[in-house]
Design an enzyme around this catalytic site. Structure first.
Site, PDB file in Angstrom:
ATOM      1  CE  LYS A 112      -3.970  -5.088   2.552  1.00  0.00           C
ATOM      2  NZ  LYS A 112      -2.667  -5.854   2.051  1.00  0.00           N
TER       3      LYS A 112
HETATM    4  C1  LIG Z   1      -1.308  -5.414   2.109  1.00  0.00           C
HETATM    5  C2  LIG Z   1      -0.172  -6.095   1.869  1.00  0.00           C
HETATM    6  C3  LIG Z   1       0.860  -6.652   2.572  1.00  0.00           C
HETATM    7  C4  LIG Z   1       1.049  -5.748   3.764  1.00  0.00           C
HETATM    8  O1  LIG Z   1       0.372  -5.957   4.900  1.00  0.00           O
HETATM    9  P1  LIG Z   1       0.093  -5.031   6.240  1.00  0.00           P
HETATM   10  O2  LIG Z   1      -0.959  -5.716   7.076  1.00  0.00           O
HETATM   11  O3  LIG Z   1       0.032  -3.876   5.478  1.00  0.00           O
HETATM   12  O4  LIG Z   1       1.488  -5.043   6.845  1.00  0.00           O
HETATM   13  C5  LIG Z   1       1.724  -7.516   2.065  1.00  0.00           C
HETATM   14  N1  LIG Z   1       1.605  -8.349   1.095  1.00  0.00           N
HETATM   15  C6  LIG Z   1       0.439  -7.956   0.036  1.00  0.00           C
HETATM   16  C7  LIG Z   1       0.051  -8.758  -1.075  1.00  0.00           C
HETATM   17  C8  LIG Z   1      -0.610  -7.001   0.537  1.00  0.00           C
HETATM   18  O5  LIG Z   1      -1.796  -6.766  -0.128  1.00  0.00           O
END
Ligand SMILES: *Cc1c(COP(=O)(O)O)cnc(C)c1O
Length: 465
Positions: A112
């Site tokens: 993120k």
């Molecule tokens: C947010 C997240 C996901 C999922 O990603 P999306 O874009 O919501 O599909 C997978 N793994 C981790 C560690 C995350 O923080």
């Protein structure tokens, strides 16, 4: 570049406007009107670029004419220079034909950070020109909150209100966001699921009382800026993997389908991708949609991969538009049906197109633990439970005859989930210094019911102080 809503009834807007809007006024999501194309000769020019330089090149058409390539380069070099790996997104082979793309070298140890660090800098620049505060509202299933709080803390003229489902995110994830003391940040623990939180965010973004007082937007992947900023690492990995000249398949652990949609966007820009392997946990609404063509609102279960405990992936709406021949009218009808009767159907044409590109697999709780153990024993590499959903799905795809080098997205650092790692391999992971010591710090969080009015009053009070 101009952007249009998936539901077709919001104004067509430019790059800065959609970043500042987040959600379209008709409740839809913004999409680029057309896909910028990267030519083969551009691709070979990109091969020698650093991660930050490549990012600026890939993103430039999405921000044209509001933000120049030179400005994007400045911001990107600054942001990714702060990551704790010189390659920013290193690619690591862990098995024959399988690679991990490590996306956890940012400040909060999850992918993120790639989008939120960049988005915060872009929003800061845009907020400086506003005559009222920029109010950001977001929901987190675990990692978005920490990444957003770290990225936006102490920015002028920006307030961030972050909602998380009470008791449904890991302790470390929670503490990473609630222990930051900054006047412009508010954390809310909502008595409900992530899907409840996300629905509250969407409703607040369309609230006219709030809109009178502040400029409203979101840090969730509803915001196109999030999706855009995740596109470059797919190009970066493709340039690096170069296995026998075959285009790679990408294995993506999916929750809100944002990361996966970024992979799809990269392919629409001209990147060769063999297949998109999508891993989901027991919250497998997405798999059922692909399998039987039915989309329904279902209960969310708590799993070992909490950041993916989502039944209604918001970015699925973008895929609806793309595979329906860009019929916003059709998407609008489907979304109306969802809110009126709790579900809708996908037609045969849509399913055929979607199944050609996406291979969706559910990975059970047991399989997550086995996968972490298997990878650790075979390669000595520890993967986190979300990454394991992707690598397990990739393994099944190969067993079913899938042929391509597979790049698996390593979306979080394993140390963020020490209990699960210990359950899988018998010993806990080593805790990096950025996470150690969090348990002693004071948390700042407000507990609330999943009620629109209650939260709205809290936010209005925050605007007065
Ligand atoms: C947010 C997240 C996901 C999922 O990603 P999306 O874009 O919501 O599909 C997978 N793994 C981790 C560690 C995350 O923080």
């Amino acid at each position: 570049m101009h952007y249009v809503s998936t539901r077709g009834e919001a104004p067509r807007l430019g790059p800065s406007e959609i970043i500042l809007a987040g959600l379209a006024s008709d409740g839809g999501l913004y999409m680029p009107e057309s896909w910028p194309q990267i030519t083969t000769s551009q691709m070979s020019d990109f091969a020698g670029l650093s991660y930050a330089e490549l990012t600026a090149e890939i993103l430039a058409p999405y921000f044209d004419p509001d933000i120049s390539l030179a400005e994007l380069k400045d911001i990107s070099v600054d942001v990714y220079g702060g990551f704790n790996h010189p390659q920013v997104a290193p690619l690591r082979k862990f098995e024959e034909g399988m690679w991990l793309l490590e996306l956890f070298h940012g400040p909060t140890l999850a992918f993120k950070d790639f989008a939120l660090q960049l988005l915060a800098r872009l929003m800061e620049r845009l907020a400086g020109k506003l005559d009222r505060p920029l109010l950001l509202i977001g929901a987190t299933s675990g990692d978005t909150g920490a990444a957003a709080v770290h990225a936006f803390q102490n920015m002028d003229n920006i307030q961030l209100h972050m909602l998380h489902p009470e008791g449904r995110i890991s302790e470390l994830q929670r503490k990473q966001m609630t222990t930051i003391k900054a006047a412009n940040i508010r954390n809310y623990a909502i008595r409900g699921s992530f899907d409840d939180c996300q629905a509250m965010v969407k409703r607040l973004l369309l609230d006219s009382d709030l809109a009178k007082r502040a400029s409203l937007s979101t840090v969730n992947s509803i915001n196109w800026g999030r999706i855009a900023a995740q596109i470059p690492y797919y190009f970066y990995a493709s340039l690096k993997v170069g296995d026998k000249g075959l285009p790679p398949a990408f294995a993506v652990p999916s929750g809100n389908f944002g990361n996966c949609f970024s992979a799809f966007a990269a392919s629409k820009m001209g990147l060769s991708v063999q297949n998109f392997i999508v891993g989901v946990n027991d919250n497998d609404g997405l798999r059922r949609a692909f399998e039987d063509g039915q989309v329904r609102n279902d209960e969310t279960l708590a799993t070992l991969s909490p950041a993916m405990d989502i039944q209604h992936s918001s970015n699925f709406e973008r895929l609806l538009l793309e595979f329906s021949g860009r019929s916003a009218e059709k998407v609008r009808a489907q979304m109306n049906e969802l809110s009126m009767s709790g579900g809708y159907e996908l037609d045969e044409d849509w399913l055929r197109r979607a199944r050609e590109r996406f291979h969706v697999t559910r990975i059970s709780e047991d399989s997550i633990l086995q996968e972490i153990k298997h990878v650790y024993e075979a390669s000595g590499i520890l993967i986190d439970p979300h990454t394991a959903v992707g690598t397990a799905a990739a393994r099944l795809w190969k067993e079913e005859g899938g042929q391509a080098p597979v790049v698996c997205l390593a979306t979080a650092h394993p140390a963020k989930f020490p209990e699960t790692i210990e359950k899988a391999i018998g010993t806990p992971p080593e805790i990096p210094h950025t996470l150690a010591g969090l348990s002693e710090l004071k948390e700042f969080v407000t507990h609330l019911d999943a009620s629109h009015e209650g939260l709205k009053n809290n936010i209005l009070q925050g605007l007065e102080t």
